[in-house]
Design a protein around this motif. Structure first.
Motif, PDB file in Angstrom:
ATOM      1  N   PRO A  89     -74.475 -70.198 -81.761  1.00  0.00           N
ATOM      2  CA  PRO A  89     -74.065 -71.608 -81.829  1.00  0.00           C
ATOM      3  C   PRO A  89     -75.181 -72.574 -81.443  1.00  0.00           C
ATOM      4  O   PRO A  89     -75.360 -73.618 -82.075  1.00  0.00           O
ATOM      5  N   VAL A  90     -75.948 -72.204 -80.407  1.00  0.00           N
ATOM      6  CA  VAL A  90     -77.058 -73.080 -79.994  1.00  0.00           C
ATOM      7  C   VAL A  90     -78.121 -73.114 -81.091  1.00  0.00           C
ATOM      8  O   VAL A  90     -78.650 -74.180 -81.435  1.00  0.00           O
ATOM      9  N   ALA A  91     -78.414 -71.934 -81.656  1.00  0.00           N
ATOM     10  CA  ALA A  91     -79.407 -71.885 -82.746  1.00  0.00           C
ATOM     11  C   ALA A  91     -78.908 -72.700 -83.939  1.00  0.00           C
ATOM     12  O   ALA A  91     -79.678 -73.451 -84.562  1.00  0.00           O
ATOM     13  N   ASN A  92     -77.612 -72.532 -84.272  1.00  0.00           N
ATOM     14  CA  ASN A  92     -77.040 -73.314 -85.386  1.00  0.00           C
ATOM     15  C   ASN A  92     -77.080 -74.815 -85.089  1.00  0.00           C
ATOM     16  O   ASN A  92     -77.369 -75.622 -85.965  1.00  0.00           O
ATOM     17  N   PHE A  93     -76.758 -75.162 -83.823  1.00  0.00           N
ATOM     18  CA  PHE A  93     -76.805 -76.575 -83.449  1.00  0.00           C
ATOM     19  C   PHE A  93     -78.210 -77.149 -83.652  1.00  0.00           C
ATOM     20  O   PHE A  93     -78.383 -78.189 -84.257  1.00  0.00           O
ATOM     21  N   PHE A  94     -79.202 -76.433 -83.118  1.00  0.00           N
ATOM     22  CA  PHE A  94     -80.576 -76.935 -83.248  1.00  0.00           C
ATOM     23  C   PHE A  94     -81.050 -76.908 -84.696  1.00  0.00           C
ATOM     24  O   PHE A  94     -81.784 -77.793 -85.131  1.00  0.00           O
TER      25      PHE A  94
END
Length: 185
Positions: free
Chosen positions: A56-61
């Motif tokens: 999720p963090v990778a997708n967010f960034f």
């Protein structure tokens, strides 16, 4: 699967090194022995958080990066449109300035032509007035001459009458003979 095993290997190695440090520190000082389990729990918790939040963090960034790239592209496109619009506006402004200059020149030319026409009309009116004054002057002069001739004729006749009355009969006869001879000729 490979990622999970890599993650577990890294997590365990970090956990073991931290736990060894805690055990060593516990033997040296006043640190409680169950502290090691707290550290291990913390490391596992951090590893679990990393594993669960990585995507999720990778997708967010990633989505944030894409959003920023799109916004930059949109800003670039808007900038190009604004520059194009500015250039068009400058061209229109230049065209308007040229049109204004042409209109002013046209009106100045028209005003000069109108001025010349008015001057010609004024000169013709002055000539007509002069001619009228001349005619009036000639007419007045003729009337004055006629009046003067009439007056002079009346005076001359009156003078002749007075002289004729003072003439003797013989002088009358001579004048009559001269008049009759002048008529015969």
């Amino acid at each position: 699967m490979v990622k999970l095993s890599k993650f577990l290997t890294v997590g365990l190695s970090i956990g073991l090194s931290i736990s060894a440090s805690v055990v060593y520190a516990a033997e040296e000082g006043n640190i409680e022995p169950h502290m090691m389990w707290r550290v291990i729990d913390f490391v596992v918790f951090c590893g679990l958080l990393f594993y669960l939040l990585k995507k999720p963090v990778a997708n967010f960034f990633k989505s944030r990066k894409e959003s920023i790239v799109e916004e930059l592209e949109e800003a670039q496109r808007l900038k190009e449109e604004a520059e194009k619009l500015f250039e068009e506006t400058q061209k229109k402004l230049k065209t308007l300035e040229d049109e204004i200059k042409n209109i002013i020149e046209t009106f100045e030319s028209m005003a000069e032509n109108e001025r010349q026409q008015i001057l010609k009309e004024v000169e013709r009116a002055i000539e007509r007035i002069r001619a009228s004054i001349e005619e009036e002057k000639t007419s007045l002069m003729s009337k004055a001459k006629l009046k003067l001739l009439t007056q002079m004729s009346k005076e001359a006749i009156e003078n002749l009458r007075k002289r004729f009355e003072n003439l003797s009969n013989e002088e009358h006869a001579k004048i009559n003979e001269k008049f009759i001879r002048s008529l015969q000729q």
